[in-house]
Design a protein around this motif. Structure first.
Motif, PDB file in Angstrom:
ATOM      1  N   ASP A 140       0.886  -1.178   0.126  1.00 14.91           N
ATOM      2  CA  ASP A 140      -0.100  -0.028  -0.154  1.00 14.91           C
ATOM      3  C   ASP A 140       0.877   1.296   0.019  1.00 14.91           C
ATOM      4  OD1 ASP A 140      -1.597   2.131   0.526  1.00 14.91           O
ATOM      5  OD2 ASP A 140      -2.716   1.175   2.190  1.00 14.91           O
ATOM      6  N   PRO A 141       0.776   2.299  -1.001  1.00 16.60           N
ATOM      7  CA  PRO A 141       1.697   3.094  -1.041  1.00 16.60           C
ATOM      8  C   PRO A 141       1.517   4.466  -0.395  1.00 16.60           C
ATOM      9  CG  PRO A 141       0.063   3.366  -2.945  1.00 16.60           C
ATOM     10  CD  PRO A 141      -0.044   1.856  -2.250  1.00 16.60           C
ATOM     11  N   SER A 142       0.120   4.492   0.483  1.00 15.97           N
ATOM     12  CA  SER A 142      -0.109   5.436   1.149  1.00 15.97           C
ATOM     13  C   SER A 142       0.557   5.373   2.609  1.00 15.97           C
ATOM     14  CB  SER A 142      -1.357   5.659   1.567  1.00 15.97           C
ATOM     15  OG  SER A 142      -2.133   4.502   2.422  1.00 15.97           O
ATOM     16  N   THR A 143       1.270   4.250   3.100  1.00 15.56           N
ATOM     17  CA  THR A 143       1.788   4.022   4.248  1.00 15.56           C
ATOM     18  C   THR A 143       3.335   3.974   4.134  1.00 15.56           C
ATOM     19  OG1 THR A 143       1.770   1.744   3.989  1.00 15.56           O
ATOM     20  CG2 THR A 143       0.134   2.708   4.982  1.00 15.56           C
ATOM     21  N   ASN A 144       3.925   4.326   2.959  1.00  9.49           N
ATOM     22  CA  ASN A 144       5.406   4.484   2.663  1.00  9.49           C
ATOM     23  C   ASN A 144       5.963   5.983   2.696  1.00  9.49           C
ATOM     24  OD1 ASN A 144       5.833   1.695   2.457  1.00  9.49           O
ATOM     25  ND2 ASN A 144       4.954   1.879   0.371  1.00  9.49           N
ATOM     26  N   PRO A 145       7.122   6.342   3.166  1.00 10.41           N
ATOM     27  CA  PRO A 145       7.509   7.560   2.774  1.00 10.41           C
ATOM     28  C   PRO A 145       8.159   8.015   1.510  1.00 10.41           C
ATOM     29  CG  PRO A 145       9.211   6.093   3.856  1.00 10.41           C
ATOM     30  CD  PRO A 145       7.956   5.447   3.925  1.00 10.41           C
ATOM     31  N   PHE A 146       8.230   7.038   0.749  1.00  7.84           N
ATOM     32  CA  PHE A 146       8.745   7.158  -0.780  1.00  7.84           C
ATOM     33  C   PHE A 146       8.049   6.523  -1.753  1.00  7.84           C
ATOM     34  CE2 PHE A 146      12.515   7.699   2.181  1.00  7.84           C
ATOM     35  CZ  PHE A 146      12.792   8.963   1.907  1.00  7.84           C
ATOM     36  N   TYR A 147       8.194   6.999  -3.151  1.00  5.40           N
ATOM     37  CA  TYR A 147       7.774   6.262  -4.264  1.00  5.40           C
ATOM     38  C   TYR A 147       8.586   5.060  -4.463  1.00  5.40           C
ATOM     39  CZ  TYR A 147       6.311   5.895  -9.054  1.00  5.40           C
ATOM     40  OH  TYR A 147       5.959   5.561 -10.462  1.00  5.40           O
ATOM     41  N   SER A 148       9.780   5.131  -4.482  1.00  8.02           N
ATOM     42  CA  SER A 148      10.710   4.060  -4.678  1.00  8.02           C
ATOM     43  C   SER A 148      10.736   3.291  -3.417  1.00  8.02           C
ATOM     44  CB  SER A 148      12.007   4.427  -5.300  1.00  8.02           C
ATOM     45  OG  SER A 148      12.784   4.995  -4.287  1.00  8.02           O
ATOM     46  N   HIS A 149      11.270   1.823  -3.791  1.00 11.79           N
ATOM     47  CA  HIS A 149      11.300   1.008  -2.361  1.00 11.79           C
ATOM     48  C   HIS A 149      12.712   0.766  -2.278  1.00 11.79           C
ATOM     49  CE1 HIS A 149       7.149   0.030  -1.674  1.00 11.79           C
ATOM     50  NE2 HIS A 149       6.805  -0.173  -2.950  1.00 11.79           N
ATOM     51  N   SER A 150      12.814   0.178  -1.083  1.00 16.60           N
ATOM     52  CA  SER A 150      14.307  -0.330  -0.847  1.00 16.60           C
ATOM     53  C   SER A 150      14.889  -1.350  -1.298  1.00 16.60           C
ATOM     54  CB  SER A 150      14.480  -0.345   0.745  1.00 16.60           C
ATOM     55  OG  SER A 150      13.382  -1.049   1.380  1.00 16.60           O
ATOM     56  N   TYR A 151      15.974  -1.947  -1.180  1.00 10.49           N
ATOM     57  CA  TYR A 151      16.571  -3.178  -1.620  1.00 10.49           C
ATOM     58  C   TYR A 151      15.725  -4.123  -0.650  1.00 10.49           C
ATOM     59  CZ  TYR A 151      20.246  -1.144  -4.875  1.00 10.49           C
ATOM     60  OH  TYR A 151      20.678  -0.375  -5.812  1.00 10.49           O
ATOM     61  N   ILE A 152      16.022  -3.679   0.609  1.00 13.59           N
ATOM     62  CA  ILE A 152      15.414  -4.783   1.871  1.00 13.59           C
ATOM     63  C   ILE A 152      13.640  -5.213   1.141  1.00 13.59           C
ATOM     64  CG2 ILE A 152      14.418  -5.055   3.806  1.00 13.59           C
ATOM     65  CD1 ILE A 152      16.824  -3.553   5.003  1.00 13.59           C
ATOM     66  N   PHE A 153      12.964  -4.417   0.989  1.00 19.36           N
ATOM     67  CA  PHE A 153      11.632  -4.700   0.322  1.00 19.36           C
ATOM     68  C   PHE A 153      11.830  -5.168  -1.008  1.00 19.36           C
ATOM     69  CE2 PHE A 153       7.711  -3.571  -2.042  1.00 19.36           C
ATOM     70  CZ  PHE A 153       6.746  -3.984  -1.042  1.00 19.36           C
ATOM     71  N   ASN A 154      12.374  -4.783  -1.809  1.00 21.45           N
ATOM     72  CA  ASN A 154      12.435  -5.453  -3.088  1.00 21.45           C
ATOM     73  C   ASN A 154      13.080  -6.964  -3.135  1.00 21.45           C
ATOM     74  OD1 ASN A 154      11.369  -3.514  -4.859  1.00 21.45           O
ATOM     75  ND2 ASN A 154      13.207  -2.442  -4.807  1.00 21.45           N
ATOM     76  N   PHE A 155      13.958  -7.251  -2.412  1.00 21.62           N
ATOM     77  CA  PHE A 155      14.892  -8.331  -2.565  1.00 21.62           C
ATOM     78  C   PHE A 155      14.867  -9.183  -1.193  1.00 21.62           C
ATOM     79  CE2 PHE A 155      16.533  -5.277  -5.681  1.00 21.62           C
ATOM     80  CZ  PHE A 155      16.039  -5.678  -6.688  1.00 21.62           C
ATOM     81  N   GLY A 156      14.498  -8.611  -0.108  1.00 23.05           N
ATOM     82  CA  GLY A 156      14.755  -9.119   1.136  1.00 23.05           C
ATOM     83  C   GLY A 156      13.700  -9.760   2.033  1.00 23.05           C
ATOM     84  N   LEU A 157      12.455  -9.786   1.278  1.00 22.13           N
ATOM     85  CA  LEU A 157      11.246  -9.876   2.131  1.00 22.13           C
ATOM     86  C   LEU A 157      10.266 -10.551   1.304  1.00 22.13           C
ATOM     87  CD1 LEU A 157      10.914  -6.514   4.024  1.00 22.13           C
ATOM     88  CD2 LEU A 157      11.588  -8.330   4.916  1.00 22.13           C
ATOM     89  N   PRO A 158       9.467 -11.647   1.881  1.00 22.77           N
ATOM     90  CA  PRO A 158       8.172 -11.867   1.174  1.00 22.77           C
ATOM     91  C   PRO A 158       7.227 -10.605   0.988  1.00 22.77           C
ATOM     92  CG  PRO A 158       8.121 -12.824   3.451  1.00 22.77           C
ATOM     93  CD  PRO A 158       9.617 -12.002   3.135  1.00 22.77           C
ATOM     94  N   LEU A 159       6.151 -10.847   0.175  1.00 21.13           N
ATOM     95  CA  LEU A 159       5.295  -9.812   0.127  1.00 21.13           C
ATOM     96  C   LEU A 159       3.859 -10.118   0.555  1.00 21.13           C
ATOM     97  CD1 LEU A 159       5.922  -8.366  -3.510  1.00 21.13           C
ATOM     98  CD2 LEU A 159       6.686  -7.418  -1.152  1.00 21.13           C
ATOM     99  N   LYS A 160       3.677 -11.385   0.335  1.00 13.14           N
ATOM    100  CA  LYS A 160       2.213 -12.032   0.707  1.00 13.14           C
ATOM    101  C   LYS A 160       2.128 -13.289   1.103  1.00 13.14           C
ATOM    102  CE  LYS A 160      -0.073 -10.858  -3.064  1.00 13.14           C
ATOM    103  NZ  LYS A 160      -0.949 -10.303  -4.084  1.00 13.14           N
ATOM    104  N   HIS A 161       1.240 -13.902   1.831  1.00  9.98           N
ATOM    105  CA  HIS A 161       1.048 -15.084   2.290  1.00  9.98           C
ATOM    106  C   HIS A 161      -0.325 -15.658   2.090  1.00  9.98           C
ATOM    107  CE1 HIS A 161       4.903 -14.402   4.245  1.00  9.98           C
ATOM    108  NE2 HIS A 161       4.476 -13.415   4.880  1.00  9.98           N
TER     109      HIS A 161
END
Length: 456
Positions: free
Chosen positions: A191-212
């Motif tokens: 959800d973009p409304s709860t993020n501080p930036f438009y772009s995402h971190s490396y951690i979000f992109n490559f170090g985490l699952p997104l959904k379950h």
């Protein structure tokens, strides 16, 4: 309009907004809000992010209500300008298309939230669907990833779950989520409304699952401690041969601490289970269910003053099979480590300054990749061949610095419950000096971007 004019316009918007923010600095004096009960997929720590001013705890969120059911819509669109004009912004997934206007999300939500003050049994649900370019990276495997898979804009089910509050075990009871839901791991969210930036971190992109897909319980042991426990089918998976990359279940667990009267929160979670695809490992004689991937993440958020919020995220992801399994015939674990520091300073009711500094180490060049095709991420997770863009052929340490503002205009029409405009400038680099960016021609990349998030 040409792409050059588009990114030049984004640059002008970013510079103008930054200049306006620096020229009107004045700290807010409102007391910090108390930490909410952990009854949603977003971690309690993330509530300190620079988001629209929340409604009072006793008031329902804005929007349309019908018999206790909340209906809302949200639109996000933006553009990322890259002066070097590559085909892809390496190190960024959701903002990977340079000099191109993206319709990131049209997000439609129907939900009946749990009553945070419930002392007896309560129930609710959440249904959330998305259309846009972000859906290329958020599919549950086997769900709608076969609908227009070659188009940039795709459809996705983000959440479909039932919620229950059970007055058992502890004074605060236990909240249970059953179905499909966004991961509680990490600071940034789909959800973009709860993020501080438009772009995402490396951690979000490559170090985490997104959904379950599964169930998640949150036990409210006392006002300071919430315990997370869950079982699911894995990272970004559902059911069936096309929806699961192996046949094993995964575990999610951890704790959220609320300290210093809510001014300090610590969310520490882990998710572990097999994530490598059977259709890729089995033909080579390997059992995919026997090699685990471990996602570990800690988010520490400190409300230093009424205006300044500091958030530190620590991340470690490990894959037992690793990058060399096929080449050597002997699996070798691969690891990646990341740390991201966020700072948010509220200047006025409408303007917030944001900063993010991050270092991400990919030990075996296993986790950080770019995807050429619009269905590339899905194909990769399913174990099917797909062209990839890789930063290097050895251990790589990436650095990233992002500065931006969040502008929340006032005086909006009643039908609009929120509007965010978020210009940013970002610098990415390969700290080892390799040429990871701009099609393998440069060891750093500079981008300027802006988006808007409109909520009804």
């Amino acid at each position: 309009m040409t792409t050059n004019k588009l990114w030049q316009g984004a640059w002008v918007a970013a510079a103008a907004t930054l200049a306006a923010g620096l020229g009107t600095a004045s700290a807010q004096t409102a007391p910090p809000a108390a930490a909410p009960a952990a009854t949603t997929t977003a971690p309690a720590a993330a509530t300190a992010a620079p988001t629209p001013t929340p409604a009072p705890a006793d008031a329902p969120p804005p929007g349309l209500w019908i018999d206790g059911i909340h209906l809302s819509a949200q639109i996000e669109a933006g553009i990322t300008g890259n002066f070097d004009g590559p085909k892809q912004n390496f190190g960024q997934l959701f903002t990977d298309k340079p000099n191109t206007v993206l319709l990131n999300q049209i997000l439609l939500t129907a939900n009946k939230p749990l009553d945070p003050k419930a002392t007896g049994f309560d129930w609710g649900f959440k249904l959330q669907g998305m259309y846009g370019s972000d859906a290329r990276y958020t599919h549950f495997l086997g769900e709608f990833d076969w609908v227009n898979p070659y188009d940039r804009n795709q459809f996705d089910i983000v959440e479909a779950n039932a919620l229950f509050h059970l007055p058992v075990l502890f004074d605060g009871g236990v909240d249970l989520k059953v179905g499909q839901y966004s991961t509680p791991l990490g600071f940034e969210t789909i959800d973009p409304s709860t993020n501080p930036f438009y772009s995402h971190s490396y951690i979000f992109n490559f170090g985490l699952p997104l959904k379950h897909t599964g169930f998640l319980s949150i036990s409210h042991v006392n006002p300071m401690v919430d315990v997370y426990l869950g079982l699911d089918t894995g990272a970004n998976t559902s059911f069936g041969s096309s929806g699961e990359d192996n046949s094993a279940i995964a575990f999610l667990g951890g704790v959220n601490l609320t300290l210093m009267g809510g001014n300090l929160t610590v969310l520490a979670l882990t998710h572990l289970g097999p994530e490598d695809a059977s259709r890729e490992l089995s033909p080579a004689g390997f059992n995919a269910d026997g090699y685990y991937r471990y996602y570990n993440d800690i988010v520490v958020t400190y409300k230093a003053t009424s205006a300044l919020t500091l958030t530190t995220e620590l991340n470690w992801v490990r894959d037992d099979f690793g990058a060399t399994g096929f080449a050597t015939g002997k699996p070798s674990p691969s690891n990646a480590f990341g740390i991201a520091q966020y700072a948010s300073y509220t200047l006025t009711d409408t303007l917030t300054l944001n900063g993010r500094a991050e270092i991400y180490r990919d030990d075996n060049n296993f986790f950080v990749s770019g995807f050429v095709n619009n269905n590339g991420f899905d194909q990769f997770q399913q174990g099917n061949p797909t062209p990839l863009v890789s930063g290097a052929h050895h251990a790589t340490t990436y650095g990233e610095l992002t500065l931006g503002v969040t502008y929340k205009p006032s005086g909006l029409p009643p039908v609009i419950s929120g509007l965010l405009i978020r210009p940013e400038i970002r610098w990415d680099t390969d700290l080892g000096g390799a040429s990871a960016y701009n099609g393998g021609t440069a060891n750093s990349s500079f981008t300027v971007a802006s988006d808007f998030v409109l909520t009804f």
